[in-house]
Design a protein around this motif. Sequence first.
Motif, PDB file in Angstrom:
ATOM      1  N   LYS A 155       0.837  -1.202   0.000  1.00  0.00           N
ATOM      2  CA  LYS A 155       0.000   0.000   0.000  1.00  0.00           C
ATOM      3  C   LYS A 155       0.876   1.259   0.000  1.00  0.00           C
ATOM      4  N   LYS A 156       1.923   1.244   0.809  1.00  0.00           N
ATOM      5  CA  LYS A 156       2.840   2.384   0.856  1.00  0.00           C
ATOM      6  C   LYS A 156       3.515   2.587  -0.502  1.00  0.00           C
ATOM      7  N   ASP A 157       3.947   1.494  -1.142  1.00  0.00           N
ATOM      8  CA  ASP A 157       4.586   1.591  -2.468  1.00  0.00           C
ATOM      9  C   ASP A 157       3.638   2.202  -3.484  1.00  0.00           C
ATOM     10  N   ARG A 158       2.364   1.793  -3.450  1.00  0.00           N
ATOM     11  CA  ARG A 158       1.378   2.312  -4.412  1.00  0.00           C
ATOM     12  C   ARG A 158       1.122   3.808  -4.178  1.00  0.00           C
ATOM     13  N   ILE A 159       1.070   4.217  -2.895  1.00  0.00           N
ATOM     14  CA  ILE A 159       0.873   5.638  -2.573  1.00  0.00           C
ATOM     15  C   ILE A 159       2.041   6.458  -3.103  1.00  0.00           C
ATOM     16  N   MET A 160       3.270   5.982  -2.864  1.00  0.00           N
ATOM     17  CA  MET A 160       4.460   6.694  -3.328  1.00  0.00           C
ATOM     18  C   MET A 160       4.497   6.771  -4.853  1.00  0.00           C
ATOM     19  N   GLU A 161       4.093   5.679  -5.496  1.00  0.00           N
ATOM     20  CA  GLU A 161       4.067   5.641  -6.963  1.00  0.00           C
ATOM     21  C   GLU A 161       3.031   6.629  -7.512  1.00  0.00           C
ATOM     22  N   ALA A 162       1.864   6.704  -6.860  1.00  0.00           N
ATOM     23  CA  ALA A 162       0.815   7.640  -7.292  1.00  0.00           C
ATOM     24  C   ALA A 162       1.283   9.086  -7.175  1.00  0.00           C
ATOM     25  N   LEU A 163       1.960   9.411  -6.068  1.00  0.00           N
ATOM     26  CA  LEU A 163       2.467  10.771  -5.877  1.00  0.00           C
ATOM     27  C   LEU A 163       3.552  11.105  -6.903  1.00  0.00           C
ATOM     28  N   LYS A 164       4.423  10.137  -7.187  1.00  0.00           N
ATOM     29  CA  LYS A 164       5.474  10.356  -8.184  1.00  0.00           C
ATOM     30  C   LYS A 164       4.863  10.573  -9.572  1.00  0.00           C
ATOM     31  N   ARG A 165       3.829   9.797  -9.900  1.00  0.00           N
ATOM     32  CA  ARG A 165       3.183   9.877 -11.202  1.00  0.00           C
ATOM     33  C   ARG A 165       2.624  11.287 -11.443  1.00  0.00           C
ATOM     34  N   ILE A 166       2.024  11.868 -10.399  1.00  0.00           N
ATOM     35  CA  ILE A 166       1.466  13.218 -10.519  1.00  0.00           C
ATOM     36  C   ILE A 166       2.567  14.243 -10.777  1.00  0.00           C
ATOM     37  N   VAL A 167       3.672  14.114 -10.054  1.00  0.00           N
ATOM     38  CA  VAL A 167       4.794  15.047 -10.222  1.00  0.00           C
ATOM     39  C   VAL A 167       5.339  14.978 -11.649  1.00  0.00           C
ATOM     40  N   LEU A 168       5.623  13.773 -12.134  1.00  0.00           N
ATOM     41  CA  LEU A 168       6.228  13.625 -13.461  1.00  0.00           C
ATOM     42  C   LEU A 168       5.263  14.036 -14.576  1.00  0.00           C
ATOM     43  N   LYS A 169       3.985  13.676 -14.449  1.00  0.00           N
ATOM     44  CA  LYS A 169       3.002  14.054 -15.468  1.00  0.00           C
ATOM     45  C   LYS A 169       2.784  15.565 -15.483  1.00  0.00           C
ATOM     46  N   GLY A 170       2.753  16.152 -14.280  1.00  0.00           N
ATOM     47  CA  GLY A 170       2.582  17.600 -14.192  1.00  0.00           C
ATOM     48  C   GLY A 170       3.732  18.345 -14.838  1.00  0.00           C
ATOM     49  N   SER A 171       4.958  17.832 -14.677  1.00  0.00           N
ATOM     50  CA  SER A 171       6.142  18.503 -15.239  1.00  0.00           C
ATOM     51  C   SER A 171       6.204  18.393 -16.762  1.00  0.00           C
ATOM     52  N   GLU A 172       5.447  17.444 -17.338  1.00  0.00           N
ATOM     53  CA  GLU A 172       5.394  17.340 -18.800  1.00  0.00           C
ATOM     54  C   GLU A 172       4.557  18.478 -19.392  1.00  0.00           C
ATOM     55  N   ILE A 173       3.581  18.960 -18.633  1.00  0.00           N
ATOM     56  CA  ILE A 173       2.721  20.052 -19.105  1.00  0.00           C
ATOM     57  C   ILE A 173       3.436  21.390 -18.980  1.00  0.00           C
ATOM     58  N   ARG A 174       4.048  21.618 -17.833  1.00  0.00           N
ATOM     59  CA  ARG A 174       4.840  22.842 -17.610  1.00  0.00           C
ATOM     60  C   ARG A 174       5.861  22.575 -16.510  1.00  0.00           C
ATOM     61  N   PRO A 175       6.963  23.366 -16.457  1.00  0.00           N
ATOM     62  CA  PRO A 175       7.961  23.156 -15.395  1.00  0.00           C
ATOM     63  C   PRO A 175       7.301  23.228 -14.016  1.00  0.00           C
ATOM     64  N   LEU A 176       7.803  22.405 -13.114  1.00  0.00           N
ATOM     65  CA  LEU A 176       7.193  22.268 -11.789  1.00  0.00           C
ATOM     66  C   LEU A 176       8.214  22.602 -10.705  1.00  0.00           C
ATOM     67  N   ILE A 177       7.841  23.507  -9.821  1.00  0.00           N
ATOM     68  CA  ILE A 177       8.677  23.826  -8.652  1.00  0.00           C
ATOM     69  C   ILE A 177       7.957  23.303  -7.413  1.00  0.00           C
ATOM     70  N   LEU A 178       8.637  22.446  -6.674  1.00  0.00           N
ATOM     71  CA  LEU A 178       8.096  21.898  -5.425  1.00  0.00           C
ATOM     72  C   LEU A 178       8.921  22.454  -4.266  1.00  0.00           C
TER      73      LEU A 178
END
Length: 486
Positions: free
Chosen positions: A427-450
Motif C-alpha cells: 500500500k505504501k509503495d502504491r501511494i508513493m508511486e501515485a504521488l510520483k506519477r502526478i509530479v512527473l506528469k505535471g512537469s510534462e505540461i509545464r515546469p514544476l517547482i516543489l
Amino acid sequence: MKCPKCQFENPEGLKFCGECGAKLERVCPKCNSPNPPQFKFCGECGHNLSLTPEPTQRELSFDEKLEKIQKYLPKGITEKILSQRDRIEGERRWVTVMFCDMVGFTSLSEKLGPEEAYDVVDQIYELLIHKVHEYEGTVNELTGDGILALFGAPIALEDAPQRAIRSGLGIHREMARFNGRMKKEREGLPPLKMRIGIHTGPVVVGTVGNDLRVEFKAVGDTVNLASRMEGLAEPGTTYVTEDTFKLAEGFFRFEALGEKEVKGKKELVKVYRVIAPSSRRTRFDVSAERGLTPFVGRERELDLLLDGFERAKGGRGQAFSIVAEAGLGKSRLLYEFRKAVANEDVLFLEGKCLSYSRGVAYHLHIDSLKASFDIREGDGDSEIRGKVRRGLKTLGVDEASTLPYLLELLSVKESGIDEIRLSPEAKKDRIMEALKRIVLKGSEIRPLILAYEDLHWMDKSSEDVLKYHLESIAGARVLMIFNYRP
C-alpha cells in the motif's frame, strides 16, 4: 529475624546478625524503642511487637509517576519528559490553558437514561483527549463533563497558543460529526456542544499525589482565567483572552467581543471569539502580510536558485536545500525566489511541515495535493473526489491506479482502497508511486517547482516519498527546494 542493618534473615533466638555481626533488636514501631529479639511486647510502651506494621506510603519515583499518567499524555511525549526530568517538577512555565465543557448533557441523559448517557460521555472523552494529543497538548484533568488541557507543559512548545486554538476548532468539528452520527442512530436527540475557553500565561506545573492518584497539576491565575473564558463562551464556540489573541493574531480570524466582567478580576478583561483559521500558517506569512524590510545580503543564494530553475526548465531536474537556524531568512529567500519567477509559465507548489504534524503520515504531501487540486477548508468528500478526478484527467493520469490512493491520503470516505487487497508495504509503495506519477506528469505540461518548508518537523512517510521523488526527477522539468534547520 531480619537484621536492621543488612536485611539478612536470621534464625530466631540469635542476638547478633550472622551476616554482618550487627546487634539484633526489635524496634517498636510505636515509640521507636529498641527491644531484645525475644520480646513479644515493647518494654517501653507495651506495644504488641508481633503485629505486622502497616506499610507506609512511599514517595513514588519519577518513572512510576510517569507510568501512571501515560494515558493522559500524547504519544511520544514520554521520551521528552525523560530527557527533561530534572527541570519539570514544581517549575514555573508559560503555558496555554484550555478548558472544554459539555453543554446539553442533562437533556441527553433524560432522553437516553443514565447508562447510555455515560457511554456517550466516554466516547466524547476519547474524542477530546485524541484532539488534544493531536496537537501535543496534555490532558491535565477530567472535569466531570469536560477537560482541562495544557499546551506547553510539561514539555515546552514554541507555538502553544496556535496549537490550543487548532485543537479547539478540531473539537468543535468532531462534535458536529458526532452529533450527526447520533442523529442517524436515534431521532430526536438534542445536540451536544462544547464551550471552550483559552488563556495564555504563567503557571506552576508539577506532579502531585500518592500511590492512588498521580498527575501533572497546573496552578495559578492563568488556569482560573481560562476557566472564566469557558464560562463566558456560547455553546459551540471558543473564547480567548487578549494574551492568547496577541500571540495567535494573523493565524486565525477573530471577533472582538469587547471588555467583559470576570469573577475574581478587578479590571475588565478583553475577550475574543475564534472564527476560523486564516490562510497564513507561519510567522513569516503573517510578517509578509504586514510588510517586509528590504531584501539584502542574499542575492548570491537567490541567483543560485534562479540558475537551478533554468536548468530544470531544460529537463535537468534539480534539488536545493536551504539550511539555517530559525529566524535567519530561509522563508524570506524562498519568498523572493517565488516573486522572481512569478511571470514564468511554471507551476509552483508548496508544502509545509508543522511542529504538530509529525505524527500525521504523509502530511507534507497532503499539503501539496490540496494545493495541486485546489482543495479548500470545508470541502466535502464529494467535492474533493470531483476535484481530484478533474485534475487527474487534465494531467492525463490513469484514474484507476491513482485515484483511490490520493483519496485515502485526503481522508475521503469510501476511497476505494479497502477493495484492493494489499499488505501495508505494498500500500505504501502504491501511494508513493501515485504521488510520483502526478509530479512527473505535471512537469510534462509545464515546469514544476516543489518547495517544502520546515523539514526538521517532517514525518517518516513524507521523508520516504521525498527520497523517492529525488531518484526520479533527473530527466524531468522539476525543481525541488527544501528548507530546514540544521
